[in-house]
Enzyme design. Structure first.
Site, mmCIF file in Angstrom:
data_model
loop_
_atom_site.group_PDB
_atom_site.id
_atom_site.type_symbol
_atom_site.label_atom_id
_atom_site.label_comp_id
_atom_site.label_asym_id
_atom_site.label_seq_id
_atom_site.Cartn_x
_atom_site.Cartn_y
_atom_site.Cartn_z
ATOM 1 N N GLY A 37 0.959 -0.984 0.114
ATOM 2 C CA GLY A 37 -0.455 0.199 0.000
ATOM 3 C C GLY A 37 0.999 1.585 -0.120
ATOM 4 O O GLY A 37 2.087 1.844 -0.590
ATOM 5 N N ASP A 39 2.693 2.819 2.464
ATOM 6 C CA ASP A 39 4.024 2.068 2.925
ATOM 7 C C ASP A 39 4.789 1.572 1.826
ATOM 8 O O ASP A 39 6.293 1.972 2.083
ATOM 9 C CB ASP A 39 3.867 1.723 3.862
ATOM 10 C CG ASP A 39 4.736 1.031 5.629
ATOM 11 O OD1 ASP A 39 5.773 1.743 4.967
ATOM 12 O OD2 ASP A 39 4.866 0.401 6.041
HETATM 13 N N1 AR6 Z 1 -0.970 7.451 -2.167
HETATM 14 C C1 AR6 Z 1 -1.663 7.707 -1.177
HETATM 15 N N2 AR6 Z 1 -2.669 6.914 -0.534
HETATM 16 C C2 AR6 Z 1 -2.646 6.006 -0.987
HETATM 17 C C3 AR6 Z 1 -1.241 4.848 -1.951
HETATM 18 C C4 AR6 Z 1 -0.219 6.691 -2.514
HETATM 19 N N3 AR6 Z 1 0.672 6.439 -2.881
HETATM 20 N N4 AR6 Z 1 -1.143 3.733 -1.739
HETATM 21 C C5 AR6 Z 1 -2.535 3.627 -1.728
HETATM 22 N N5 AR6 Z 1 -2.324 4.390 -1.019
HETATM 23 P P1 AR6 Z 1 -3.226 0.958 3.429
HETATM 24 P P2 AR6 Z 1 -3.210 0.432 5.939
HETATM 25 C C6 AR6 Z 1 -4.482 4.835 -0.071
HETATM 26 O O1 AR6 Z 1 -3.361 -0.227 2.845
HETATM 27 O O2 AR6 Z 1 -4.935 0.317 5.687
HETATM 28 C C7 AR6 Z 1 0.908 -2.352 4.732
HETATM 29 O O3 AR6 Z 1 1.206 -3.030 4.372
HETATM 30 C C8 AR6 Z 1 -5.399 3.415 -0.049
HETATM 31 O O4 AR6 Z 1 -5.972 3.483 -1.173
HETATM 32 O O5 AR6 Z 1 -1.327 1.589 2.623
HETATM 33 O O6 AR6 Z 1 -3.519 1.688 7.468
HETATM 34 C C9 AR6 Z 1 1.622 -1.112 6.199
HETATM 35 O O7 AR6 Z 1 3.049 -2.090 6.130
HETATM 36 C C10 AR6 Z 1 -5.769 3.845 0.874
HETATM 37 O O8 AR6 Z 1 -6.538 3.830 1.109
HETATM 38 O O9 AR6 Z 1 -2.817 1.209 4.287
HETATM 39 C C11 AR6 Z 1 0.363 -1.958 7.266
HETATM 40 O O10 AR6 Z 1 0.879 -3.527 7.424
HETATM 41 C C12 AR6 Z 1 -4.943 4.248 2.109
HETATM 42 O O11 AR6 Z 1 -4.415 4.469 1.552
HETATM 43 C C13 AR6 Z 1 -0.806 -1.642 6.324
HETATM 44 O O12 AR6 Z 1 -0.260 -1.695 5.046
HETATM 45 C C14 AR6 Z 1 -4.359 3.369 3.619
HETATM 46 O O13 AR6 Z 1 -3.949 1.822 2.912
HETATM 47 C C15 AR6 Z 1 -1.852 -0.704 7.047
HETATM 48 O O14 AR6 Z 1 -2.823 -0.497 6.160
#
Ligand code: AR6
Length: 177
Positions: A37, A39
């Site tokens: 994601g 991260d």
């Molecule tokens: N820019 C902005 N938003 C984004 C981007 C980006 N480049 N990429 C994804 N999103 P997530 P969580 C959005 O899964 O649910 C990781 O593996 C995405 O569409 O990134 O807090 C970490 O290491 C979503 O709406 O984070 C943790 O293990 C939002 O960012 C776990 O995921 C958050 O999605 C955290 O899960």
């Protein structure tokens, strides 16, 4: 663009790693050692210097926040916070998500940062319902603005049109537009 008290509240649809702000916030996990994601995108765009600093920090409890530099990205810092895994809503997830936003802003203030961009923490892999999460995000930011001075702009970054429109609806109401 919205305004709450003296602070600009901006919503955009796009990639948080491209933003030139004082700090972008990362939706990390407790290890701070990277993942998928947003991260994964942040570590890829920023380069290995971020992981080196995260290793030294040694992890972060859910709802708290830690800070590193931003490596090759245009922002100055990355604030790493950990949102809750959504388990149905009765495990204190709302408070933990609120704390993730609020503690990120407190850390930004400690570093005298004025502009900060948030992704929608916990709404990807961690499964938090997007509408509830957006309300908590906006509420925590507004509470912080009520309590603390110094912030100039908060950007809510959505990775989809639907999520952007959720924020638009919430901010239209919250700022009476
Ligand atoms: N820019 C902005 N938003 C984004 C981007 C980006 N480049 N990429 C994804 N999103 P997530 P969580 C959005 O899964 O649910 C990781 O593996 C995405 O569409 O990134 O807090 C970490 O290491 C979503 O709406 O984070 C943790 O293990 C939002 O960012 C776990 O995921 C958050 O999605 C955290 O899960």
């Amino acid at each position: 663009m919205y305004k709450y008290k003296d602070v600009k509240l901006t919503i955009i649809e796009g990639d948080i790693t491209k933003l030139k702000v004082d700090a972008i916030v990362n939706a990390a996990n407790n290890t701070l050692l990277g993942g998928g994601g947003v991260d994964g995108a942040i570590h890829r765009a920023g380069g290995p210097v971020i992981l080196e600093q995260c290793k030294k920090i040694g992890g972060c409890p859910t709802g708290e926040a830690r800070i590193t530099t931003a490596g090759n990205m245009p922002s100055k810092y990355v604030i790493h916070t950990v949102g809750p895994v959504y388990k149905g809503g009765s495990k204190g997830e709302d408070k933990l998500l609120y704390n993730a936003y609020y503690n990120s802003l407190k850390l930004a203030k400690e570093y005298e940062l004025k502009t900060i961009a948030f992704p929608s923490i916990s709404t990807g892999v961690y499964g938090y319902p997007k509408d509830e999460a957006a309300k908590i995000a906006v509420g925590a930011v507004m509470d912080f603005i009520d309590n603390e001075k110094g912030l100039e702009e908060v950007i809510f970054v959505s990775f989809s049109k639907d999520n952007y429109l959720l924020y638009k609806e919430i901010l239209d109401k919250a700022t009476n537009q």
